[in-house]
Design a protein around this motif. Structure first.
Motif, PDB file in Angstrom:
ATOM      1  N   LEU A 185      16.416  28.447  36.707  1.00  0.00           N
ATOM      2  CA  LEU A 185      17.445  29.452  37.077  1.00  0.00           C
ATOM      3  C   LEU A 185      18.089  28.992  38.250  1.00  0.00           C
ATOM      4  O   LEU A 185      19.172  29.562  38.385  1.00  0.00           O
ATOM      5  N   GLU A 230      20.677  26.860  37.930  1.00  0.00           N
ATOM      6  CA  GLU A 230      21.820  27.271  37.099  1.00  0.00           C
ATOM      7  C   GLU A 230      22.712  27.985  38.047  1.00  0.00           C
ATOM      8  O   GLU A 230      23.789  27.982  37.815  1.00  0.00           O
ATOM      9  N   VAL A 231      22.250  28.660  38.990  1.00  0.00           N
ATOM     10  CA  VAL A 231      23.175  29.465  39.921  1.00  0.00           C
ATOM     11  C   VAL A 231      23.362  28.901  41.408  1.00  0.00           C
ATOM     12  O   VAL A 231      23.988  29.373  42.082  1.00  0.00           O
ATOM     13  N   ILE A 233      21.873  37.707  40.395  1.00  0.00           N
ATOM     14  CA  ILE A 233      22.324  37.253  39.127  1.00  0.00           C
ATOM     15  C   ILE A 233      21.107  36.577  38.667  1.00  0.00           C
ATOM     16  O   ILE A 233      20.683  36.701  37.153  1.00  0.00           O
ATOM     17  N   LEU A 243      18.973  37.263  35.177  1.00  0.00           N
ATOM     18  CA  LEU A 243      19.104  36.293  34.214  1.00  0.00           C
ATOM     19  C   LEU A 243      17.441  35.937  33.696  1.00  0.00           C
ATOM     20  O   LEU A 243      16.986  35.762  32.516  1.00  0.00           O
ATOM     21  N   LEU A 245      24.676  41.058  29.471  1.00  0.00           N
ATOM     22  CA  LEU A 245      24.618  41.211  31.070  1.00  0.00           C
ATOM     23  C   LEU A 245      25.745  42.477  31.624  1.00  0.00           C
ATOM     24  O   LEU A 245      27.133  41.917  31.301  1.00  0.00           O
ATOM     25  N   ILE A 274      29.406  33.241  36.691  1.00  0.00           N
ATOM     26  CA  ILE A 274      29.371  34.340  35.417  1.00  0.00           C
ATOM     27  C   ILE A 274      30.231  33.640  34.499  1.00  0.00           C
ATOM     28  O   ILE A 274      30.047  33.888  33.199  1.00  0.00           O
ATOM     29  N   ARG A 331      30.003  30.440  33.451  1.00  0.00           N
ATOM     30  CA  ARG A 331      28.786  29.667  32.675  1.00  0.00           C
ATOM     31  C   ARG A 331      27.901  30.699  32.091  1.00  0.00           C
ATOM     32  O   ARG A 331      27.627  30.321  30.843  1.00  0.00           O
ATOM     33  N   VAL A 332      27.569  31.756  32.575  1.00  0.00           N
ATOM     34  CA  VAL A 332      26.580  32.630  31.962  1.00  0.00           C
ATOM     35  C   VAL A 332      27.392  33.417  30.706  1.00  0.00           C
ATOM     36  O   VAL A 332      26.614  33.588  29.469  1.00  0.00           O
ATOM     37  N   ARG A 346      26.251  34.458  26.542  1.00  0.00           N
ATOM     38  CA  ARG A 346      25.720  35.680  26.333  1.00  0.00           C
ATOM     39  C   ARG A 346      26.950  36.673  26.590  1.00  0.00           C
ATOM     40  O   ARG A 346      27.844  36.270  27.192  1.00  0.00           O
ATOM     41  N   VAL A 393      28.785  39.434  28.633  1.00  0.00           N
ATOM     42  CA  VAL A 393      29.043  39.917  29.923  1.00  0.00           C
ATOM     43  C   VAL A 393      30.072  40.997  29.852  1.00  0.00           C
ATOM     44  O   VAL A 393      31.099  40.832  29.667  1.00  0.00           O
TER      45      VAL A 393
END
Length: 258
Positions: free
Chosen positions: A140, A143-144, A167, A171, A178, A199, A201-202, A206, A208
């Motif tokens: 994680l 990822e950020v 964030i 996650l 989200l 955001i 990529r997130v 999923r 948002v």
């Protein structure tokens, strides 16, 4: 990262119909219809006092609607508790950063990972029991973009990086949807660019839904925008559609003869 197919992005994962909330006769939100789609970033915008945060509170069940219906992943959650919908995967952040300042960046994420790994109630176990979460936590943080800050205390991070850590902890709960409440508030340009990329990529795998005042961020990130005014939907569509709507322009900039 695997991105969603076109069919998946057409799937509605969170919806509201006729969503209304009265406070002593004052309608803070009135008859709002909203559809949030999988693998899309959707913005909820409007002038101050338009009802954006109230809609967030209703969707996440921090407030109970006076009337209307909310569905999440095909299930009616209108009367479901906030904790139950969070366990279902409807997860939100808040305007104020919510991290543990005296824990390391890595430990903040490990704490967040306890519940999805069924460790949250095992308070009798030693701290070393959380070591099994290290690989997930580091994934994680990568990822950020916080993997190099894993040993830093959260209190040592800049404001923008605290929001990035928040964030990451959000996650960790594996959200299906989200909800981000003003994620760019108080940030400078560099931090805004960093969080926008996260955001984006997130939102590839999923849904948002975000409340955001920075319209340049909204135009860059969001495939759909819902504009609220006085608790009602003023406009809905892509950025070109809503930005060219004369009612939206008046709400944000006033009338030419004002």
């Amino acid at each position: 990262m695997v991105t969603a197919s076109q069919n998946e992005t057409q799937r509605v994962v969170l919806s509201a119909r006729g969503l209304t909330r009265d406070f002593g006769g004052f309608k803070a939100v009135s008859n709002v219809d909203l559809d949030v789609h999988h693998a899309r970033v959707h913005a909820l915008i409007g002038p101050n006092g338009a009802g954006k945060t109230t809609v967030f509170n209703l969707l996440t069940k921090f407030l109970q609607p006076t009337s209307g219906k909310i569905e999440f992943l095909g299930t009616d959650i209108t009367k479901t508790s906030a904790s139950a919908v969070a366990r279902m995967g409807l997860i939100r952040s808040f305007q104020i950063s919510a991290v543990f300042p005296h824990l390391s960046v890595l430990d903040n994420v490990r704490v967040a990972l306890q519940r999805p790994n069924n460790l949250a109630i095992q308070f009798w176990q030693p701290v070393s029991a959380l070591d099994r979460l290290n690989d997930q936590a580091m994934a994680l943080l990568r990822e950020v973009g916080l993997e190099n800050a894993r040993h830093a205390l959260a209190s040592e991070l800049s404001y923008g990086r605290k929001r990035v850590l928040e964030i990451a902890t959000t996650l960790a709960l594996d959200p299906k949807v989200l909800l981000l409440d003003e994620p760019m508030a108080g940030m400078g340009g560099e931090d805004i660019a960093t969080v926008s990329n996260i955001i984006r990529r997130v939102g590839e795998n999923r849904a948002v839904l975000m409340v955001e005042h920075n319209l340049s961020v909204v135009s860059d990130l969001c495939s759909r925008i819902t504009v609220l005014q006085r608790g009602q939907i003023l406009a809905d569509g892509d950025y070109a559609t809503v930005s060219n709507d004369p009612r939206v322009r008046e709400a944000y900039m006033g009338r030419d003869d004002d």
